[in-house]
Design an enzyme around this catalytic site. Structure first.
Site, PDB file in Angstrom:
ATOM      1  N   SER A 135       0.862  -1.192   0.000  1.00  0.00           N
ATOM      2  CA  SER A 135       0.000   0.000   0.000  1.00  0.00           C
ATOM      3  C   SER A 135       0.892   1.234   0.000  1.00  0.00           C
ATOM      4  O   SER A 135       1.737   1.392   0.889  1.00  0.00           O
ATOM      5  CB  SER A 135      -0.884  -0.015   1.246  1.00  0.00           C
ATOM      6  OG  SER A 135      -1.739   1.106   1.256  1.00  0.00           O
ATOM      7  N   LYS A 161      -0.845  -0.818  -4.562  1.00  0.00           N
ATOM      8  CA  LYS A 161      -2.097  -0.142  -4.196  1.00  0.00           C
ATOM      9  C   LYS A 161      -1.749   1.307  -3.913  1.00  0.00           C
ATOM     10  O   LYS A 161      -0.863   1.584  -3.102  1.00  0.00           O
ATOM     11  CB  LYS A 161      -2.682  -0.825  -2.963  1.00  0.00           C
ATOM     12  CG  LYS A 161      -3.702  -0.015  -2.181  1.00  0.00           C
ATOM     13  CD  LYS A 161      -4.414  -0.921  -1.177  1.00  0.00           C
ATOM     14  CE  LYS A 161      -4.737  -0.171   0.104  1.00  0.00           C
ATOM     15  NZ  LYS A 161      -5.501  -1.034   1.043  1.00  0.00           N
ATOM     16  N   LEU A 162      -2.461   2.198  -4.596  1.00  0.00           N
ATOM     17  CA  LEU A 162      -2.215   3.631  -4.392  1.00  0.00           C
ATOM     18  C   LEU A 162      -3.351   4.221  -3.567  1.00  0.00           C
ATOM     19  O   LEU A 162      -4.528   4.043  -3.916  1.00  0.00           O
ATOM     20  CB  LEU A 162      -2.152   4.367  -5.733  1.00  0.00           C
ATOM     21  CG  LEU A 162      -1.115   3.895  -6.758  1.00  0.00           C
ATOM     22  CD1 LEU A 162      -1.225   4.746  -8.029  1.00  0.00           C
ATOM     23  CD2 LEU A 162       0.296   3.945  -6.186  1.00  0.00           C
ATOM     24  N   LYS A 163      -3.024   4.932  -2.496  1.00  0.00           N
ATOM     25  CA  LYS A 163      -4.026   5.685  -1.762  1.00  0.00           C
ATOM     26  C   LYS A 163      -4.421   6.872  -2.635  1.00  0.00           C
ATOM     27  O   LYS A 163      -3.551   7.526  -3.236  1.00  0.00           O
ATOM     28  CB  LYS A 163      -3.446   6.184  -0.439  1.00  0.00           C
ATOM     29  CG  LYS A 163      -3.190   5.088   0.564  1.00  0.00           C
ATOM     30  CD  LYS A 163      -4.484   4.473   1.034  1.00  0.00           C
ATOM     31  CE  LYS A 163      -4.227   3.434   2.095  1.00  0.00           C
ATOM     32  NZ  LYS A 163      -5.464   2.851   2.627  1.00  0.00           N
ATOM     33  N   ASP A 189      -7.163   2.884  -3.327  1.00  0.00           N
ATOM     34  CA  ASP A 189      -7.940   2.852  -2.087  1.00  0.00           C
ATOM     35  C   ASP A 189      -8.252   4.284  -1.672  1.00  0.00           C
ATOM     36  O   ASP A 189      -7.345   5.073  -1.428  1.00  0.00           O
ATOM     37  CB  ASP A 189      -7.148   2.150  -0.971  1.00  0.00           C
ATOM     38  CG  ASP A 189      -7.980   1.973   0.295  1.00  0.00           C
ATOM     39  OD1 ASP A 189      -7.474   1.348   1.240  1.00  0.00           O
ATOM     40  OD2 ASP A 189      -9.150   2.425   0.323  1.00  0.00           O
ATOM     41  N   ASN A 191     -10.419   5.104   0.895  1.00  0.00           N
ATOM     42  CA  ASN A 191     -10.821   5.237   2.313  1.00  0.00           C
ATOM     43  C   ASN A 191     -11.995   6.210   2.473  1.00  0.00           C
ATOM     44  O   ASN A 191     -11.906   7.180   3.250  1.00  0.00           O
ATOM     45  CB  ASN A 191      -9.629   5.674   3.175  1.00  0.00           C
ATOM     46  CG  ASN A 191      -8.588   4.580   3.338  1.00  0.00           C
ATOM     47  OD1 ASN A 191      -7.510   4.633   2.782  1.00  0.00           O
ATOM     48  ND2 ASN A 191      -8.925   3.539   4.095  1.00  0.00           N
ATOM     49  N   GLU A 214     -11.041   0.565  -4.064  1.00  0.00           N
ATOM     50  CA  GLU A 214     -11.375   0.157  -2.697  1.00  0.00           C
ATOM     51  C   GLU A 214     -12.079   1.287  -1.958  1.00  0.00           C
ATOM     52  O   GLU A 214     -11.572   2.423  -1.901  1.00  0.00           O
ATOM     53  CB  GLU A 214     -10.085  -0.239  -1.964  1.00  0.00           C
ATOM     54  CG  GLU A 214     -10.241  -0.825  -0.599  1.00  0.00           C
ATOM     55  CD  GLU A 214      -8.903  -1.189   0.021  1.00  0.00           C
ATOM     56  OE1 GLU A 214      -7.887  -1.254  -0.710  1.00  0.00           O
ATOM     57  OE2 GLU A 214      -8.868  -1.399   1.247  1.00  0.00           O
ATOM     58  N   ASP A 239     -14.040  -2.249   2.009  1.00  0.00           N
ATOM     59  CA  ASP A 239     -13.167  -2.433   3.177  1.00  0.00           C
ATOM     60  C   ASP A 239     -13.984  -1.990   4.399  1.00  0.00           C
ATOM     61  O   ASP A 239     -14.627  -2.823   5.043  1.00  0.00           O
ATOM     62  CB  ASP A 239     -11.892  -1.594   2.977  1.00  0.00           C
ATOM     63  CG  ASP A 239     -10.964  -1.574   4.197  1.00  0.00           C
ATOM     64  OD1 ASP A 239      -9.818  -1.093   4.078  1.00  0.00           O
ATOM     65  OD2 ASP A 239     -11.371  -2.040   5.279  1.00  0.00           O
ATOM     66  N   LYS A 263     -10.452  -7.950   6.807  1.00  0.00           N
ATOM     67  CA  LYS A 263      -9.633  -7.461   7.914  1.00  0.00           C
ATOM     68  C   LYS A 263     -10.219  -8.005   9.213  1.00  0.00           C
ATOM     69  O   LYS A 263     -11.293  -7.580   9.651  1.00  0.00           O
ATOM     70  CB  LYS A 263      -9.644  -5.933   7.980  1.00  0.00           C
ATOM     71  CG  LYS A 263      -8.755  -5.245   6.975  1.00  0.00           C
ATOM     72  CD  LYS A 263      -8.762  -3.739   7.205  1.00  0.00           C
ATOM     73  CE  LYS A 263      -7.946  -3.046   6.141  1.00  0.00           C
ATOM     74  NZ  LYS A 263      -8.096  -1.588   6.215  1.00  0.00           N
ATOM     75  N   GLY A 291      -4.531  -4.794   5.450  1.00  0.00           N
ATOM     76  CA  GLY A 291      -3.519  -4.576   6.477  1.00  0.00           C
ATOM     77  C   GLY A 291      -3.809  -3.328   7.285  1.00  0.00           C
ATOM     78  O   GLY A 291      -4.466  -2.409   6.796  1.00  0.00           O
TER      79      GLY A 291
HETATM   80  C1  LIG Z   1      -2.342  -0.775   4.445  1.00  0.00           C
HETATM   81  C2  LIG Z   1      -3.553   0.075   4.363  1.00  0.00           C
HETATM   82  O1  LIG Z   1      -3.713   0.832   3.462  1.00  0.00           O
HETATM   83  N1  LIG Z   1      -4.425  -0.047   5.398  1.00  0.00           N
HETATM   84  C3  LIG Z   1      -5.719   0.568   5.571  1.00  0.00           C
HETATM   85  C4  LIG Z   1      -5.600   2.045   5.849  1.00  0.00           C
HETATM   86  C5  LIG Z   1      -4.731   2.397   6.996  1.00  0.00           C
HETATM   87  C6  LIG Z   1      -3.884   3.445   6.823  1.00  0.00           C
HETATM   88  C7  LIG Z   1      -3.110   3.903   7.844  1.00  0.00           C
HETATM   89  C8  LIG Z   1      -3.147   3.305   9.079  1.00  0.00           C
HETATM   90  C9  LIG Z   1      -2.359   3.763  10.140  1.00  0.00           C
HETATM   91  C10 LIG Z   1      -2.406   3.155  11.371  1.00  0.00           C
HETATM   92  C11 LIG Z   1      -3.251   2.076  11.558  1.00  0.00           C
HETATM   93  C12 LIG Z   1      -4.042   1.614  10.521  1.00  0.00           C
HETATM   94  C13 LIG Z   1      -4.004   2.233   9.272  1.00  0.00           C
HETATM   95  C14 LIG Z   1      -4.802   1.787   8.220  1.00  0.00           C
HETATM   96  C15 LIG Z   1      -6.663   0.330   4.398  1.00  0.00           C
HETATM   97  O2  LIG Z   1      -6.555  -0.634   3.667  1.00  0.00           O
HETATM   98  O3  LIG Z   1      -7.618   1.118   4.271  1.00  0.00           O
HETATM   99 MG   LIG Z   2      -8.710   0.127   2.659  1.00  0.00          MG
END
Ligand SMILES: CC(=O)N[C@@H](Cc1ccc2ccccc2c1)C(=O)O
Ligand SMILES: [Mg+2]
Length: 368
Positions: A135, A161-163, A189, A191, A214, A239, A263, A291
């Site tokens: 990620s 995976k790009l935020k 992703d 979010n 995502e 997610d 998750k 993750g």
């Molecule tokens: C790997 C990935 O992108 N994880 C989460 C987002 C995320 C991003 C940052 C975080 C910081 C601290 C604890 C949990 C976190 C979860 C997701 O898939 O949406």
């Molecule tokens: Mg996510």
């Protein structure tokens, strides 16, 4: 299994680089670990909550309080600290899936260590190693993003995976496609950063042949994701919305999820995570393991889960050094783009005493 005590341990885990998403930037993980001590063995569970309620409503301090006041007493009230028996009792306490998952995992780990059984074998793992994705956070510039992606591909990651967020989406995706070609497995992703009104804008990602987009919309907008899925070609993956196996069944039936990010912390534990996996398998919906920047303890459990048969897409099961210069367990490493499933009893890993001591910021022994 008689519980003699539970330890709540807080560890500070500096990140190798700031990790920016649509909901903020993380520089250090403040992690709550749960250690369940029984006469036969002890077990570890990792709470994946952030220090602030920005991913979901849980946060570290709150999770510790829920465990202290409600979950630990509920376990001690049982005739045996059985990880399966705690589920109906935990169900009477509303919410707090990450806190519940941490306690249940600690009990599972203790039970499996005592029985000499590996976590993967117990869950139904069918592989000895799993393909790893990575990620990649939102960056200040496109060149900086391309440098990071180049480094991860050079390390062997099999999926990028790009935020994304409004203002950082089409351009970075186009730049990665133009620089690294169509062969790279690529997904994004958001979010929950967009609304259904952004559908036409999100359709501009269609030409880039992404594996998935995502959680583009808010957690509770399942109908909106179904409407969006009818307006874009990129498969929609959920997610934050998938809070249980039932939520997964609903999202799939409504056409809101073509793919699911599993998750365990978000759904209350690894047993419910397996139910999400099974429900999706029954509907022909592939899943992958998400993750939460776990230490090697949570990472070990995730890698075991990711070895189940319907985990057919690379997960965010990156090597330890993607996040931490030093893990509190032996580091998970990337081997030909894969991470090995631990084979020892229980989680198959334990904290390194020195690393744990150096990273510990607080310990608390719950009188039971
Ligand atoms: C790997 C990935 O992108 N994880 C989460 C987002 C995320 C991003 C940052 C975080 C910081 C601290 C604890 C949990 C976190 C979860 C997701 O898939 O949406
Ligand atoms: Mg996510």
């Amino acid at each position: 299994m008689k519980l003699t005590g539970i330890e709540l341990r807080r560890v500070a885990m500096p990140l190798v680089a700031p990790f920016r998403t649509s909901f903020g930037t993380e520089h250090e993980r403040d992690v709550l670990l749960v250690r369940a001590v029984t006469a036969e063995a002890e077990g570890w569970g990792e709470c994946v909550a952030m220090s602030e309620p920005r991913y979901s409503s849980e946060y570290v301090e709150g999770a510790a309080e829920v465990i202290r006041r409600f979950l630990a007493p509920a376990v001690t009230a049982l005739p045996s600290a059985d990880p399966v028996a705690v589920e109906p009792v935990f169900a009477e306490i509303k919410g707090h899936p990450m806190a519940k998952a941490a306690v249940q995992t600690a009990l599972l780990d203790a039970q499996l260590r005592a029985a000499g059984l590996p976590f993967g074998g117990y869950l139904g793992a069918v592989r000895e190693r799993v393909p790893a994705g990575v990620s990649v956070g939102i960056m200040d510039t496109v060149p900086a993003l391309l440098d990071a992606v180049e480094r991860y591909l050079g390390q062997g990651y099999l999926r990028i995976k790009l935020k994304i967020e409004p203002g950082w989406d089409v351009e970075p995706v186009r730049a990665v496609r133009e620089r690294f070609g169509d062969g790279v497995l690529l997904q994004v992703d958001a979010n929950t950063a967009y609304t259904l009104a952004d559908a036409r804008h999100l359709a501009r990602l269609d030409p880039f042949d992404l594996l998935l987009i995502e959680q583009p919309l808010p957690e509770d907008d399942v109908r909106g994701h179904a409407a969006l899925a009818r307006q874009i070609r990129t498969p929609v993956c959920l997610d934050e919305s998938i809070t249980s196996a039932r939520a997964a069944a609903d999202a799939v039936a409504l056409g809101a999820a073509a793919i699911v990010n599993v998750k365990p912390g978000r759904v209350g534990g690894y047993l419910e995570a397996r139910r999400v996996h099974d429900v999706c398998a029954a509907h022909g919906v592939p899943v992958w393991c998400g993750g939460m920047l776990e230490t090697g303890l949570g990472r070990a459990a995730n890698v075991a889960l990711a070895a189940l048969p319907n985990f057919t897409l690379p997960g965010d099961t990156s090597a330890s050094d993607r996040y931490f210069a030093r893990d509190i367990t032996a580091p998970f490493v990337l081997e030909d783009g894969h991470v090995r499933v631990p084979t020892g009893p229980g989680l198959g890993v334990e904290p390194d005493e020195d690393a744990l001591r150096d990273h510990t910021t607080a310990t608390e022994w719950l009188k039971l």
